[in-house]
Design a protein around this motif. Structure first.
Motif, PDB file in Angstrom:
ATOM      1  N   ALA A 149      26.896 -41.704   9.429  1.00  0.00           N
ATOM      2  CA  ALA A 149      28.314 -41.063   9.156  1.00  0.00           C
ATOM      3  C   ALA A 149      29.350 -42.119   9.359  1.00  0.00           C
ATOM      4  N   LEU A 150      30.458 -42.633   8.902  1.00  0.00           N
ATOM      5  CA  LEU A 150      30.980 -43.544   9.239  1.00  0.00           C
ATOM      6  C   LEU A 150      32.811 -42.833   9.071  1.00  0.00           C
ATOM      7  N   GLU A 151      33.113 -43.254  10.206  1.00  0.00           N
ATOM      8  CA  GLU A 151      34.407 -42.813  10.395  1.00  0.00           C
ATOM      9  C   GLU A 151      35.507 -43.336  10.376  1.00  0.00           C
ATOM     10  N   VAL A 152      36.500 -43.526   9.032  1.00  0.00           N
ATOM     11  CA  VAL A 152      37.714 -44.265   8.959  1.00  0.00           C
ATOM     12  C   VAL A 152      39.218 -43.959   9.126  1.00  0.00           C
ATOM     13  N   PRO A 153      39.325 -44.990   8.276  1.00  0.00           N
ATOM     14  CA  PRO A 153      40.924 -44.387   8.024  1.00  0.00           C
ATOM     15  C   PRO A 153      41.310 -43.508   6.733  1.00  0.00           C
ATOM     16  N   PRO A 154      42.087 -42.185   7.319  1.00  0.00           N
ATOM     17  CA  PRO A 154      42.712 -41.355   5.624  1.00  0.00           C
ATOM     18  C   PRO A 154      42.290 -42.565   4.308  1.00  0.00           C
ATOM     19  N   TYR A 155      42.282 -42.038   3.304  1.00  0.00           N
ATOM     20  CA  TYR A 155      41.723 -42.325   2.413  1.00  0.00           C
ATOM     21  C   TYR A 155      43.755 -42.995   1.780  1.00  0.00           C
ATOM     22  N   GLU A 156      44.168 -44.113   1.816  1.00  0.00           N
ATOM     23  CA  GLU A 156      44.618 -44.658   1.755  1.00  0.00           C
ATOM     24  C   GLU A 156      45.123 -44.734  -0.201  1.00  0.00           C
ATOM     25  N   TYR A 157      46.059 -43.631  -0.803  1.00  0.00           N
ATOM     26  CA  TYR A 157      45.600 -43.806  -2.260  1.00  0.00           C
ATOM     27  C   TYR A 157      47.368 -45.141  -2.603  1.00  0.00           C
ATOM     28  N   ALA A 158      46.937 -45.565  -3.449  1.00  0.00           N
ATOM     29  CA  ALA A 158      47.853 -46.018  -4.408  1.00  0.00           C
ATOM     30  C   ALA A 158      48.418 -45.571  -5.019  1.00  0.00           C
ATOM     31  N   HIS A 159      50.374 -46.453  -4.808  1.00  0.00           N
ATOM     32  CA  HIS A 159      51.054 -46.149  -6.163  1.00  0.00           C
ATOM     33  C   HIS A 159      51.062 -45.777  -7.356  1.00  0.00           C
ATOM     34  N   PRO A 160      51.488 -44.885  -8.569  1.00  0.00           N
ATOM     35  CA  PRO A 160      50.836 -45.082  -9.774  1.00  0.00           C
ATOM     36  C   PRO A 160      51.756 -46.542 -10.728  1.00  0.00           C
ATOM     37  N   SER A 161      52.470 -46.745  -9.877  1.00  0.00           N
ATOM     38  CA  SER A 161      52.840 -48.187 -10.661  1.00  0.00           C
ATOM     39  C   SER A 161      52.047 -49.524 -10.658  1.00  0.00           C
ATOM     40  N   ASP A 162      50.883 -49.338  -9.135  1.00  0.00           N
ATOM     41  CA  ASP A 162      50.154 -50.177  -8.779  1.00  0.00           C
ATOM     42  C   ASP A 162      48.800 -50.121  -9.677  1.00  0.00           C
ATOM     43  N   LEU A 163      48.773 -49.255 -10.637  1.00  0.00           N
ATOM     44  CA  LEU A 163      47.575 -49.583 -11.475  1.00  0.00           C
ATOM     45  C   LEU A 163      48.332 -50.576 -12.884  1.00  0.00           C
ATOM     46  N   LEU A 164      49.163 -50.947 -12.742  1.00  0.00           N
ATOM     47  CA  LEU A 164      49.257 -51.427 -13.839  1.00  0.00           C
ATOM     48  C   LEU A 164      49.480 -52.566 -14.262  1.00  0.00           C
ATOM     49  N   GLU A 165      49.684 -53.588 -12.507  1.00  0.00           N
ATOM     50  CA  GLU A 165      48.990 -54.446 -11.964  1.00  0.00           C
ATOM     51  C   GLU A 165      47.899 -55.264 -12.430  1.00  0.00           C
ATOM     52  N   ALA A 166      46.822 -54.212 -13.088  1.00  0.00           N
ATOM     53  CA  ALA A 166      45.587 -54.949 -13.203  1.00  0.00           C
ATOM     54  C   ALA A 166      46.024 -56.244 -14.477  1.00  0.00           C
ATOM     55  N   PRO A 167      44.566 -56.844 -14.847  1.00  0.00           N
ATOM     56  CA  PRO A 167      44.519 -57.134 -15.364  1.00  0.00           C
ATOM     57  C   PRO A 167      44.851 -57.005 -17.122  1.00  0.00           C
ATOM     58  N   SER A 168      45.102 -57.088 -17.808  1.00  0.00           N
ATOM     59  CA  SER A 168      45.321 -56.741 -19.912  1.00  0.00           C
ATOM     60  C   SER A 168      44.042 -56.952 -20.288  1.00  0.00           C
ATOM     61  N   PRO A 169      43.440 -55.919 -21.109  1.00  0.00           N
ATOM     62  CA  PRO A 169      44.052 -54.443 -21.296  1.00  0.00           C
ATOM     63  C   PRO A 169      44.472 -53.436 -19.831  1.00  0.00           C
ATOM     64  N   VAL A 170      45.618 -53.418 -19.730  1.00  0.00           N
ATOM     65  CA  VAL A 170      45.192 -51.499 -18.619  1.00  0.00           C
ATOM     66  C   VAL A 170      44.081 -50.990 -19.293  1.00  0.00           C
ATOM     67  N   ARG A 171      43.846 -50.114 -18.206  1.00  0.00           N
ATOM     68  CA  ARG A 171      42.958 -49.064 -18.182  1.00  0.00           C
ATOM     69  C   ARG A 171      42.712 -48.224 -17.554  1.00  0.00           C
ATOM     70  N   ILE A 172      43.553 -47.034 -17.428  1.00  0.00           N
ATOM     71  CA  ILE A 172      43.648 -46.533 -16.381  1.00  0.00           C
ATOM     72  C   ILE A 172      43.056 -44.650 -16.936  1.00  0.00           C
ATOM     73  N   ILE A 173      42.412 -44.042 -16.309  1.00  0.00           N
ATOM     74  CA  ILE A 173      41.596 -43.026 -16.408  1.00  0.00           C
ATOM     75  C   ILE A 173      42.631 -41.594 -15.716  1.00  0.00           C
ATOM     76  N   ALA A 174      43.219 -40.760 -16.242  1.00  0.00           N
ATOM     77  CA  ALA A 174      43.848 -39.689 -15.767  1.00  0.00           C
ATOM     78  C   ALA A 174      43.395 -38.729 -15.796  1.00  0.00           C
ATOM     79  N   LEU A 175      42.875 -37.471 -14.235  1.00  0.00           N
ATOM     80  CA  LEU A 175      42.997 -36.163 -14.389  1.00  0.00           C
ATOM     81  C   LEU A 175      43.688 -35.392 -14.344  1.00  0.00           C
ATOM     82  N   ASP A 176      44.132 -34.276 -15.298  1.00  0.00           N
ATOM     83  CA  ASP A 176      44.684 -33.513 -15.365  1.00  0.00           C
ATOM     84  C   ASP A 176      43.792 -32.391 -14.916  1.00  0.00           C
ATOM     85  N   GLY A 177      44.120 -31.887 -13.419  1.00  0.00           N
ATOM     86  CA  GLY A 177      43.618 -30.798 -12.663  1.00  0.00           C
ATOM     87  C   GLY A 177      42.393 -30.725 -12.282  1.00  0.00           C
TER      88      GLY A 177
END
Length: 320
Positions: A149-177
């Motif tokens: 078991a490895l203790e790490v700092p709490p997971y740091e979530y990205a901002h939604p806009s950060d996902l747009l900065e990936a190389p083209s074409p952007v592919r995002i998978i969104a989960l609804d609940g």
């Protein structure tokens, strides 16, 4: 005779209780008094419980001050988070993830992964301690830990806009609940495998990157960003303004997934919750809703399976 009588009387008077000084009788009564309740075992210096407590306090004092923890289920107030399982821990260390402490089962049957895990932890300055299986079970809160078991700092979530900065074409998978963290972990793993730009999840009423999600992702969560949306509908609309199409998955979709004309461009693949599917408002933001053809005898696909199939179809469309 009379004089002798008076003399004897005077002697009795001097020796009576009323005129006597305190003697050994008073000391005897004190000896019979209680000494209070018996101290607890861990408060008695010669007891083994006292020595065990002292060792535990000494060990705790050696631990980094940031490695404190609350109960495993309190994900919001934890000072640290945990990555468990040999593959997950190894991937996290290979990615150079910041970590504070590595706990290893003191009777572990070491294989190549365990050897590399300990070696990487030492190289990166991560404290290593040997613990009992009971300690690891408590840390992992029921998740299979495979002795590490490895203790790490709490997971740091990205901002939604950060996902747009990936190389083209952007592919995002969104989960609804998606409620099951294991489904989230499996989707994160598939997203990394098929080169997605990132994963978007709601901030509320949905699974987050917990120990279970980390475990199933097999370390992929260290390679692909996961962002949280305060308002899923608003975030999807912003993605559409940025030039992405939103493709929802549902059993009653308008077209079959492999027939969709949106697969070869900037895309958000939207997966609904287990059993409930896409919520009404989220579905209304979709440019297209597609279904995955399955046998009539099968009611539906698991959310992570559906996401993996859609990611594969999207990656195949880019190379067609």
């Amino acid at each position: 005779m009379a004089g002798n009588s008076k003399r004897r009387g005077a002697t009795r008077t001097a020796g009576s209780k009323k005129g006597a000084k305190v003697g050994t009788g008073g000391h005897g009564r004190k000896a019979l008094e209680g000494k209070g309740p018996t101290p607890k075992a861990e408060e008695r210096p010669n007891h083994k419980a006292y020595k065990a407590k002292a060792r535990a306090e000494k060990e705790a004092a050696k631990r980094p001050p940031t490695a404190g923890r609350t109960t495993p289920r309190d994900r919001t107030s934890r000072a640290v988070d945990l990555v468990v399982g040999r593959n997950s821990v190894l991937e996290a260390l290979r990615e150079g993830m910041s970590a504070t402490l590595l706990s290893v089962f003191n009777r572990i049957d070491a294989d190549d992964r365990v050897t590399e895990i300990v070696s990487l932890a030492v190289e990166q300055g991560v404290a290593v301690r040997e613990v009992t299986k009971a300690t690891l079970d408590a840390l992992a809160d029921g998740s299979p830990h495979q002795g590490v078991a490895l203790e790490v700092p709490p997971y740091e979530y990205a901002h939604p806009s950060d996902l747009l900065e990936a190389p083209s074409p952007v592919r995002i998978i969104a989960l609804d609940g998606i409620q099951d963290p294991r489904n989230l972990g499996a989707i994160v793993r598939s997203a990394a495998a098929f080169g997605a730009s990132g994963v978007l999840i709601p901030e509320r009423r949905a699974a987050g990157m917990t120990v279970a999600a980390w475990k199933v992702s097999a370390g992929a969560a260290s390679r692909i960003p996961v962002a949280r949306a305060t308002n899923m509908v608003r975030t999807l609309e912003e993605y559409k303004k940025a030039g992405l199409f939103v493709l929802g998955l549902a059993g009653d979709g308008d077209v079959s997934l492999h027939e969709s004309s949106l697969l070869d461009g900037p895309l958000v693949i939207l997966v609904g919750a287990e059993g409930e599917g896409l919520s009404r408002l989220v579905r209304e933001t979709c440019d297209q809703v597609a279904s995955i053809p399955i046998a009539a005898t099968t009611e539906s696909l698991n959310a992570s399976v559906a996401a993996s199939i859609a990611l594969y179809e999207a990656s195949k469309a880019l190379t067609a």
